[in-house]
Design an enzyme around this catalytic site. Structure first.
Site, PDB file in Angstrom:
ATOM      1  N   ARG A  21      29.066  37.229  51.439  1.00  0.00           N
ATOM      2  CA  ARG A  21      28.692  36.818  49.903  1.00  0.00           C
ATOM      3  C   ARG A  21      27.526  36.097  49.894  1.00  0.00           C
ATOM      4  NH1 ARG A  21      27.869  35.702  45.671  1.00  0.00           N
ATOM      5  NH2 ARG A  21      29.444  35.294  43.780  1.00  0.00           N
ATOM      6  N   ASP A  61      36.154  45.813  42.018  1.00  0.00           N
ATOM      7  CA  ASP A  61      36.678  44.884  40.891  1.00  0.00           C
ATOM      8  C   ASP A  61      37.318  45.615  39.953  1.00  0.00           C
ATOM      9  OD1 ASP A  61      36.893  41.961  40.165  1.00  0.00           O
ATOM     10  OD2 ASP A  61      36.515  42.855  38.315  1.00  0.00           O
ATOM     11  N   ARG A  79      37.140  34.700  48.720  1.00  0.00           N
ATOM     12  CA  ARG A  79      36.545  33.203  49.089  1.00  0.00           C
ATOM     13  C   ARG A  79      37.236  32.401  49.841  1.00  0.00           C
ATOM     14  NH1 ARG A  79      35.380  32.498  42.859  1.00  0.00           N
ATOM     15  NH2 ARG A  79      37.282  33.456  43.177  1.00  0.00           N
ATOM     16  N   ARG A  94      44.294  39.972  46.430  1.00  0.00           N
ATOM     17  CA  ARG A  94      43.040  39.297  46.744  1.00  0.00           C
ATOM     18  C   ARG A  94      42.811  38.946  48.040  1.00  0.00           C
ATOM     19  NH1 ARG A  94      39.874  37.150  42.047  1.00  0.00           N
ATOM     20  NH2 ARG A  94      40.244  38.345  40.312  1.00  0.00           N
ATOM     21  N   TYR A 103      39.163  42.303  28.308  1.00  0.00           N
ATOM     22  CA  TYR A 103      38.086  41.786  28.874  1.00  0.00           C
ATOM     23  C   TYR A 103      36.805  42.260  27.771  1.00  0.00           C
ATOM     24  CZ  TYR A 103      39.917  39.577  32.740  1.00  0.00           C
ATOM     25  OH  TYR A 103      40.371  38.639  33.516  1.00  0.00           O
TER      26      TYR A 103
END
Ligand code: CP3
Length: 341
Positions: free
Chosen positions: A36, A72, A27, A23, A149
């Site tokens: 973003r 992703d 962020r 990752r 998921y």
């Protein structure tokens, strides 16, 4: 090009030890938040110029030895026919969730060139932009993690619907796993043909299963993926979170590199799997909140253990947290290089 990462994947014990961070585009970087801020997450993933831009940020800011495609693991699920939205706060939502035989008819195996062309275009752009820098890693979610998921309809703590399907309707669960395995093979093969120089398969949730269940319901599918990709000539990394109890089964998948989280000590992994394994990992992501000197001691310990393996790629044991300071992440990369030079 700096090929230390690829050499280590091939089992060459390179010095300094290569490092990248799961990752690493995300962020915690103000430069990522800036991009973003202009667009939503899915649009960012589907806009090759922007996805390429944020992929390069950690390469230039942190000095890592590999780039990982910005995308992703859930992207192919949308292409298969599932609904997918990322909602602020709630995380990903896959709607309607997969619960019965009828749900299998809504899903199809993807043709990556026509259904996720933006991923392949991002890879082509990146290979050009990374020419004199570092190798590019492609990735996919592993079938079990993707299945959770789809079945849960998003993130879960209990995995109740997944367990109900796996234990209660095993034939349907197996059909879903077969389909997801076909998708993963098609998806990763296309990424490699587009230019990905290594691939990582993320099996974040496989560690919730016992060794027996993993062996029966997951291992054969991951093995098939590894076999199908073996002729394409790029290293295959397999990462399972919390996989200490299934370490020998993980080796059985045939992956070239095994990614470890912080709960599996590298020395113990080497004594269980033998000195020929190539390992990636495994600093606790929380260690990035330590003071510099304490962090340095942790990094040195991991590097020391990594010498017991055939080759070692330094990484965190899971994704970097958004609250970490970019300066600490940069320091980590510098420390790994210095301490292993
Ligand atoms: O590593 C990288 O820098 C490449 C990009 C990447 C992302 N997700 C970007 C992302 C990779 C390799 C992933 C993998 C991924 N995605 C996994 C497997 C690895 C792991 O962390 O266990 C999983 C389980 C997912 C699913 C996912 N994506 C969730 C549950 C969430 C929401 C939770 C969260 O962290 O926000 C995402 C969103 C996501 N994927 C973000 C990023 C940068 C944050 C989205 C944002 O900018 O708002």
């Amino acid at each position: 090009m700096n090929d230390a990462f690829l050499k280590a994947c091939a089992g060459e014990p390179v010095r300094p030890v290569p490092v990248w961070i799961m990752r690493q585009a995300g962020r915690y970087l103000p430069e990522y938040r800036e991009v973003r801020g202009q667009t939503d997450f899915l649009t960012l993933c589907k806009t090759p110029e922007l996805a390429a831009k944020v992929t390069l940020q950690p390469v230039d800011i942190l000095g890592v030895d590999a780039a990982i495609l910005f995308s992703d693991i859930l992207i192919p699920l949308e292409a298969m026919g599932s609904g997918l939205v990322f909602s602020e706060g709630r995380g990903p939502v896959l709607d309607p969730p997969f619960r019965s035989e009828a749900d299998l008819d809504r899903l199809h195996c993807i043709d990556p060139e026509s259904e996720v062309p933006f991923v392949l275009e991002t890879i082509r752009i990146l290979r050009e932009q990374l020419k004199h820098k570092v190798p590019l890693i492609g990735f996919a979610g592993a079938p079990f993690t993707l299945a959770t998921y789809l079945i849960e309809g998003g993130t879960t703590k209990s995995f109740v619907h997944t367990r109900r399907l796996l234990f209660g309707v095993p034939a349907l669960f197996a059909s879903l796993m077969e389909l997801l395995t076909d998708v993963t093979i098609a998806y990763l093969s296309s990424q490699i043909r587009a230019g990905a120089q290594a691939v990582q398969l993320f099996d974040t949730w496989a560690g919730i299963l016992s060794r027996e269940e993993y062996g029966a319901h997951v291992l054969p599918h991951v093995k098939r993926i590894m076999e199908e990709l073996s002729s394409l000539g790029v290293p295959r990394i397999y990462f399972v979170l919390d996989g200490c109890h299934i370490l020998e089964s993980i080796k059985e998948t045939g992956a070239d590199v095994i990614g470890l989280d912080w709960r599996t000590e590298i020395s113990r992994a080497v004594s269980r799997l033998g000195p020929e394994v190539v390992l990636q990992g495994n600093l606790d992501p929380g260690c990035l909140f330590m003071q510099e000197e304490a962090l340095r001691r942790r990094v040195a310990r991991i590097l020391e253990q990594g010498r017991e393996a055939r080759a070692h790629i330094f990484n965190l044991g899971h994704g970097i947290m958004p609250e970490v300071s970019p300066e600490k992440a940069r320091l980590l990369v510098e420390m790994v290089h210095e301490l292993s030079a």
